[in-house]
Design an enzyme around this catalytic site. Structure first.
Site, PDB file in Angstrom:
ATOM      1  N   HIS A  93      -0.484 -11.407  -5.877  1.00 18.14           N
ATOM      2  CA  HIS A  93      -0.062 -10.226  -6.800  1.00 18.14           C
ATOM      3  C   HIS A  93       0.952  -9.028  -6.243  1.00 18.14           C
ATOM      4  CE1 HIS A  93      -3.514 -11.115  -9.862  1.00 18.14           C
ATOM      5  NE2 HIS A  93      -3.774 -11.590  -8.840  1.00 18.14           N
ATOM      6  N   ASN A 137      -7.347 -10.489 -15.240  1.00 23.06           N
ATOM      7  CA  ASN A 137      -6.140 -11.250 -15.362  1.00 23.06           C
ATOM      8  C   ASN A 137      -5.663 -11.484 -16.926  1.00 23.06           C
ATOM      9  OD1 ASN A 137      -5.644 -11.815 -12.706  1.00 23.06           O
ATOM     10  ND2 ASN A 137      -6.592 -13.832 -12.533  1.00 23.06           N
ATOM     11  N   HIS A 188     -10.184  -2.829  -6.571  1.00 21.13           N
ATOM     12  CA  HIS A 188     -11.244  -3.381  -5.974  1.00 21.13           C
ATOM     13  C   HIS A 188     -12.494  -3.462  -6.940  1.00 21.13           C
ATOM     14  CE1 HIS A 188     -14.390  -4.578  -3.624  1.00 21.13           C
ATOM     15  NE2 HIS A 188     -14.057  -3.824  -2.289  1.00 21.13           N
ATOM     16  N   TYR A 225     -11.205  -7.143  -1.251  1.00 12.69           N
ATOM     17  CA  TYR A 225     -10.336  -6.356  -1.468  1.00 12.69           C
ATOM     18  C   TYR A 225     -10.074  -4.824  -0.666  1.00 12.69           C
ATOM     19  CZ  TYR A 225      -9.458  -8.859  -5.785  1.00 12.69           C
ATOM     20  OH  TYR A 225      -9.171  -9.704  -6.668  1.00 12.69           O
TER      21      TYR A 225
END
Ligand code: HDE
Length: 709
Positions: free
Chosen positions: A75, A148, A339, A362
């Site tokens: 990402h 997503n 996160h 994360y």
């Protein structure tokens, strides 16, 4: 001197004068010292060597040398925007999270969209999943919904994530290809991992090449829990539904956009917000009671499965509006740290093994990316709730903790900070009874890898199915190892034989006659093989309309860009009228010609030529108008770029309006479908009236034209 040439100089002079006048804006070093000369380094003599003493030069260059931070491992390429979330339907029966119970309250948000595989400077239009991460700055702390634009994922267990990412990233020996899954290592991995096939159907569909970030759905992917004030839990799947509907481009178009404007999505989001066309999404939830946990023919904890909307409808609860662009890309979009473990009371996790792994990853990644455990103090990451705890020090600490107490319990600090009671918003993990052996395995309930892949494929319209077939043909034709292509076709036979046959035909693989035995190379050597054997069965429902883009088409021309092609020498007729009609629908008309400047539009008025044939391209517009006036078809055709523009618009199924006088142009274009016979405009699905054109524009694309090609 012409006026236009004079303007920048005048501006520069004003700027200089202001700077001198305004003492407060004098340039300084990082230590606050006013700088007198920012142009020249300190030297021994006019032409002599620079001196080490020059602390101003050293400070400037040192800072520059350290400007880059590691990009996100996945990402990396993203675009962000600020906005608000406003709840319209309370979920108070299900959750105590105030953002989901207090109707009308506006919660500030920061949203970052991203591609997954490419590096930070890669193209926006790669065929890829898009990240859709939202940070809600609530009064009870930050809540991150890190999702997503596809509701399922490639793998079922976090253990496989590094393998997946290594496989899709550029190949390690030559760092090729960038931001593309069409290569051997990706398809080798996928062909050996049947659990990824459902996600593959989505990634090969048009979902992976969105027209705009503003026209994508978002999904929380995992099943989460909502917890109410009686501590009762309800399973939840999160959805974002774009108000503009879901729209995509074609693959040929995506590849061309990548060359013509690799910032296409970033620019589109930025411009929409600057122009006041604030993108909006409805947040929706699918709610499933604890009693219904096992009523589905898949496991709710399996992130490669979705809950069909035909079985559990999506309830819309609030609206997110993105209304402000970041002031600084690095400070905000680059430094924002999401996160899935940033939670508020009223929301909790499930035991989805992919989610559980994410809960570790994360923070860990921010430590290397942002370089310090104090990344929560960077303005974009700060909670609006004051931070009080006994975490101390570390690189670049901003907070100045006063007093002697940095431990709990204490009397030296009067017992502060206190632990909050649950009734006062203290977080309390949902109590779930767990009985089980410590065991490294995958549940048998996760082994049906094909039925939802089949459900997705069968829920598509013919046009969409063809796009999936085309995408697989393209991707697999780029794979150099025949064995990988064969393995992949075998996998596809378990989704749909027709799909597998059509793909095989195009990639030099024997056409399969019956479904192949599913492979699963990842099984541990001494494991019970029957436990891991894939279950091949039909989905419970044969088709779910919610999975198709075309079946859910939202008819709207709002924010669409229309190019008006004209040759510069003619006065153009009817422009104002067309512009007015398009404006009423929220669409934008831009004149494209051979040069920048102005052009006459009939009534003595002039209009700006905003783009030229050399600096723009058909793929950057949603629709095309071929200008009226006195241009002849031959004149237009004589201009190579005009021809290319029109051909691309035609091939990409875009609405085209041909104004009177130039109808012949389209016929003379030499379209592949018209080689033997002349077709009329309507046979080519081309509009000749502005009203017809507006209707076509609101439908996004004329898919019927694909059959002519
Ligand atoms: Fe991520 N993911 N992910 N992911 N992910 C990251 O965190 C990871 C997964 C998603 O705009 C990283 O800060 C693991 C699913 C988004 O900043 C990293 C696993 C979903 C973003 C990471 C997954 C996502 C990330 C890299 C499997 C959809 C961008 C940089 C267990 C629900 C957020 C960073 C942004 C980013 C790990 C799978 C969404 C490395 C280990 C499933 C939208 O921590």
């Amino acid at each position: 001197m012409k006026n236009s040439e004079n303007q920048p100089n005048q501006k520069r002079k004003d700027l200089e004068r202001n700077t001198l006048k305004n003492e407060k804006e004098a340039m300084t070093t990082d230590q606050g010292l006013k700088i007198n000369d920012d142009q020249n380094s300190l030297k021994a003599g006019d032409r002599g060597p620079s001196l080490l003493e020059d602390f101003i030069l050293r400070e400037k260059i040192t800072h520059f040398d350290h400007e880059r931070i590691p990009e996100r491992i996945v990402h990396a390429r993203g675009s962000g925007a600020h906005g608000v979330f406003k709840l319209h339907t309370s979920l108070s029966a299900y959750t105590k999270a105030k953002i989901f119970t207090e109707v009308g309250v506006e919660t500030p948000v920061f949203t970052r969209f991203s591609t997954v595989a490419g590096s930070k400077g890669s193209t926006d239009l790669a065929r890829d999943v898009r990240g859709f991460a939202v940070k809600f700055y609530t009064e009870g702390g930050n809540y991150d919904l890190v999702g997503n634009n596809i509701p399922v994922f490639f793998i079922q267990d976090a253990m496989k994530f590094p393998d997946l990412v290594h496989a899709v990233k550029p190949e390690p020996h030559n760092e090729v290809p960038q931001a593309a899954s069409a290569h051997d290592t990706f398809w080798d991995f996928i062909s050996l991992m049947p659990e990824s096939l459902h996600m593959i159907m989505w990634v090969m569909s048009d979902r992976a090449i969105p027209r705009s970030l503003r026209m994508m759905e978002g999904f929380g992917v995992h099943t989460f829990r909502l917890i109410n004030d009686k501590n009762e839990s309800t399973f939840v799947k999160f959805h974002w539904k774009p108000k503009l509907g879901v729209h995509s481009v074609l693959w040929d178009e995506a590849q061309k956009i990548s060359g013509k404007d690799s910032d296409f999505h970033k620019r589109d989001l930025w411009n929409a917000i600057e122009e006041g066309d604030f993108p909006e999404w409805e947040l929706g939830v699918q709610l499933i009671s604890e009693e219904d946990e096992h009523k589905f023919d898949f496991d709710l904890l399996d992130p490669t499965k979705l809950v069909p909307e035909s079985e559990v409808p999506v309830k819309l609860i609030g609206t997110m509006t993105l209304n402000r662009n970041p002031a600084n890309f690095f400070a905000e979009t680059e430094q924002v740290a999401f996160h899935p473990g940033h939670l508020v009371p009223g929301i909790d996790f499930t035991n989805d093994p992919l989610l559980q792994g994410r809960l570790f990853s994360y923070t860990d990644t921010q430590l290397s990316r942002l370089g310090s455990p104090n990344f929560h103090e960077i303005p974009i990451n700060r909670s609006i709730n004051p931070i009080r705890n006994n975490q101390r020090d570390g690189h670049m600490r901003q907070q100045i903790n006063e007093g002697v107490s940095s431990y709990h319990p204490n009397t030296t600090g009067g017992g502060c900070p206190f632990q909050a009671m649950m009734k006062d918003g203290g977080f309390h993990s949902h109590q779930e009874r767990i009985d089980g052996k410590k065991i490294r395995t995958r549940s048998r309930s996760f082994m049906d890898h094909f039925s939802q892949a089949r459900l997705f494929f069968r829920s598509q319209t013919e046009t969409e199915q063809q796009h999936i077939i085309n995408a697989l043909q393209f991707e697999l034709s780029k794979v150099t190892r025949n064995s990988v292509r064969e393995n992949m076709v075998d996998q596809l036979t378990n989704i749909d034989m027709n799909l597998a046959k059509k793909v095989a035909e195009a990639i030099g693989v024997d056409i399969p006659e019956k479904p192949a035995k599913p492979v699963n190379e990842g099984i541990p050597a001494d494991a019970d093989k029957t436990h891991y054997t894939s279950i091949v069965k039909d989905p419970k429902t044969n088709s779910d309309d919610a999975l198709s883009i075309i079946k859910n088409l939202k008819h709207a021309a709002k924010t669409r860009n229309v190019a008006y092609l004209t040759l510069e020498k003619e006065e153009i007729q009817g422009f104002k009228e067309l512009e007015r009609k398009l404006k009423k629908e929220g669409a934008k008309l831009k004149v494209v010609s051979t040069r920048l400047g102005k052009i006459q539009i009939g009534s003595g008025e002039e209009v700006e030529i905003s783009e030229t044939f050399f600096n723009t391209d058909s793929v950057l517009y949603d629709a095309l108008v071929i200008g009226g006036g006195k241009m002849s078809s031959a004149e237009l055709l004589g201009h190579g770029k005009v021809k290319e523009f029109a051909m691309d618009a035609f091939n990409h199924c875009k609405p085209i309006l041909v104004l009177s006088g130039v109808e012949g142009f389209i016929k003379d274009l030499g379209l592949p479908c018209c080689k033997t016979e002349m077709k009329t405009a309507s046979e080519l699905f081309i509009d000749t009236t502005s009203d017809g054109f507006l209707k076509s524009l609101s439908k996004h694309r004329i898919w019927a034209r694909e059959e002519l090609l």
